[in-house]
Design an enzyme around this catalytic site. Structure first.
Site, PDB file in Angstrom:
ATOM      1  N   LEU A   6     -51.479 -66.590 -40.778  1.00  0.00           N
ATOM      2  CA  LEU A   6     -52.628 -66.230 -41.598  1.00  0.00           C
ATOM      3  C   LEU A   6     -52.653 -67.156 -42.801  1.00  0.00           C
ATOM      4  CD1 LEU A   6     -52.475 -62.313 -41.489  1.00  0.00           C
ATOM      5  CD2 LEU A   6     -53.430 -63.941 -39.839  1.00  0.00           C
ATOM      6  N   VAL A   7     -53.668 -68.004 -42.878  1.00  0.00           N
ATOM      7  CA  VAL A   7     -53.734 -69.048 -43.893  1.00  0.00           C
ATOM      8  C   VAL A   7     -55.002 -68.862 -44.724  1.00  0.00           C
ATOM      9  CG1 VAL A   7     -53.756 -71.533 -44.333  1.00  0.00           C
ATOM     10  CG2 VAL A   7     -52.441 -70.609 -42.408  1.00  0.00           C
ATOM     11  N   SER A   8     -54.833 -68.894 -46.040  1.00  0.00           N
ATOM     12  CA  SER A   8     -55.955 -68.643 -46.944  1.00  0.00           C
ATOM     13  C   SER A   8     -56.459 -69.899 -47.628  1.00  0.00           C
ATOM     14  CB  SER A   8     -55.536 -67.643 -48.021  1.00  0.00           C
ATOM     15  OG  SER A   8     -54.535 -68.214 -48.851  1.00  0.00           O
ATOM     16  N   GLY A   9     -55.729 -71.008 -47.514  1.00  0.00           N
ATOM     17  CA  GLY A   9     -56.083 -72.210 -48.241  1.00  0.00           C
ATOM     18  C   GLY A   9     -55.254 -72.405 -49.487  1.00  0.00           C
ATOM     19  N   GLY A  10     -54.464 -71.390 -49.861  1.00  0.00           N
ATOM     20  CA  GLY A  10     -53.582 -71.505 -51.007  1.00  0.00           C
ATOM     21  C   GLY A  10     -52.311 -72.248 -50.650  1.00  0.00           C
ATOM     22  N   VAL A  11     -51.517 -72.556 -51.673  1.00  0.00           N
ATOM     23  CA  VAL A  11     -50.316 -73.349 -51.453  1.00  0.00           C
ATOM     24  C   VAL A  11     -49.281 -72.606 -50.617  1.00  0.00           C
ATOM     25  CG1 VAL A  11     -49.252 -72.625 -53.647  1.00  0.00           C
ATOM     26  CG2 VAL A  11     -48.558 -74.779 -52.574  1.00  0.00           C
ATOM     27  N   CYS A  98     -55.300 -53.584 -48.315  1.00  0.00           N
ATOM     28  CA  CYS A  98     -55.708 -54.769 -47.558  1.00  0.00           C
ATOM     29  C   CYS A  98     -54.596 -55.202 -46.612  1.00  0.00           C
ATOM     30  CB  CYS A  98     -56.076 -55.899 -48.511  1.00  0.00           C
ATOM     31  SG  CYS A  98     -56.631 -57.396 -47.667  1.00  0.00           S
ATOM     32  N   GLY A 121     -47.908 -66.019 -46.001  1.00  0.00           N
ATOM     33  CA  GLY A 121     -47.341 -66.646 -47.183  1.00  0.00           C
ATOM     34  C   GLY A 121     -46.898 -65.663 -48.240  1.00  0.00           C
ATOM     35  N   CYS A 193     -59.584 -59.343 -54.541  1.00  0.00           N
ATOM     36  CA  CYS A 193     -60.291 -60.301 -53.712  1.00  0.00           C
ATOM     37  C   CYS A 193     -61.746 -59.935 -53.510  1.00  0.00           C
ATOM     38  CB  CYS A 193     -59.588 -60.423 -52.356  1.00  0.00           C
ATOM     39  SG  CYS A 193     -60.437 -61.547 -51.235  1.00  0.00           S
TER      40      CYS A 193
END
Length: 354
Positions: A6-11, A98, A121, A193
């Site tokens: 699960l990738v959000s675009g954060g580091v 969430c 992450g 969010c």
């Protein structure tokens, strides 16, 4: 193993993909679209920039990439829960819901069942205790997020991977910079969010409106001012009261009368307490203690690096009670208590403050 990341675009989630590829895995990357509703439908949270970065990560590492839409489920399980809790005078925790209902609930039911593991992450770890998978604290005490994951169950924990849980945040950023990831210098996301850029009070006002009520000094009964609805305020709150002669803290709410009680803390017990009743108490993986009347534990009632020490008592009606060794400020019904073992390592149990 067949892994969903699960990738959000954060580091943090970007580095998860990097580490999994280093370890020889070929994860499928998922970006979950969630958001709140407006007159024209759903507003995505966070932003298109995040999807651009996530798709770049997928291309860089040769991973399959899917966007999944969980707007409806998020509204039904997280946003509605938040509005209802606030209406009842409680202090909700949308992040906990969430994780429980969306990332490891609805996603798992619709897509995750096809994978052996789900990697995220989050700053947490998993470990075996007597052969049973348990969630445990992260290496970085400041970033540790086990309290946000404390409503997960055994089946969810058994399937989770936390590839960055053994790293400090500074180490995660170093890895991202070394790998030239576009998220290496991005700031961490803040706030709730589903609000996106919307002010929290504007969000509450939209669904609950305004209703003026008195602000009363608890110790004297003196009226100090007027508020626009108890639902805009939470126990322990200091900012946003607009009273002179402060600091003032919200210490009590009368829901029926729409009255806020505040204090400057003449009596420490008006702001601080040691007794915490819990409803819905349950063990995340399994009961490691067996039958007991009282047990020394560590716990948290909010997201902080510090652990509290106290005594856990189980009552015949199934409810649990925490007695903190030291007074705690702002014990707010509706929040969740996360209970750890005495060494503050294993996440053992959880319950909602009532």
């Amino acid at each position: 193993m067949n892994i969903a990341a699960l990738v959000s675009g954060g580091v943090d989630s970007s580095v998860v993909v990097h580490l999994l590829k280093e370890q020889g895995y070929d994860p499928t990357i998922f970006y979950i679209r969630i958001g709140m509703e407006d007159e024209e439908g759903f507003i995505d949270c966070p932003a298109e920039e995040d999807i651009e970065i996530t798709s770049y990560i997928a291309r860089k590492y040769g991973c399959r990439f899917e966007e999944v839409n969980l707007h409806k489920e998020y509204w039904e399980n997280v946003v509605s829960y938040t509005i209802d809790s606030v209406r009842r005078g409680l202090t909700p925790n949308p992040d906990i819901m969430c994780n429980k209902m969306i990332k490891f609930g609805a996603f798992e039911q619709r897509w995750g069942k096809d994978f052996d593991r789900i990697a995220t992450g989050h700053y947490a770890t998993t470990t075996l205790f007597d052969g049973t998978p348990f969630m445990a604290t992260a290496k970085d005490p400041v970033k540790d997020q086990t309290d946000f994951l404390a409503q997960l169950n055994f089946a969810q924990i058994s399937k989770l991977m936390f590839p960055i849980g053994h790293l400090l945040k500074s180490e995660v950023r170093e890895i991202a910079a070394s790998a030239k990831l576009p998220s290496a210098a991005r700031k961490d996301s803040q706030g709730i969010c589903f609000l996106g850029k919307i002010n929290y009070n504007d969000f509450i006002r939209r669904y609950l409106g305004e209703k003026e009520g008195p602000i009363i000094e608890l110790e004297t009964g003196r009226r100090l001012g007027t508020h626009r609805g108890y639902w805009f305020h939470t126990i322990g709150q200091r900012k946003g009261l607009y009273l002179s002669g402060g600091p003032w803290f919200v210490v009590k709410k009368d829901i029926a009368e729409n009255t806020l009680y505040v204090s400057q803390g003449y009596d420490p017990q008006t702001q601080y307490g040691t007794e915490i009743d819990l409803g819905g108490y349950y063990y995340l993986s399994k009961d490691i203690w067996g039958h007991f009347d009282q047990k020394e534990v560590t716990f948290k009632i909010r997201h902080t690096p510090e652990f509290n020490r106290g005594t856990l008592t189980l009552r015949p009606d199934g409810r649990a009670h925490l007695t903190s060794h030291k007074p705690i400020q702002g014990i707010a019904p509706g929040q969740f208590a996360t209970i750890y073992d005495a060494d503050a390592h294993l996440v053992v149990a959880s319950g909602m403050i009532i």
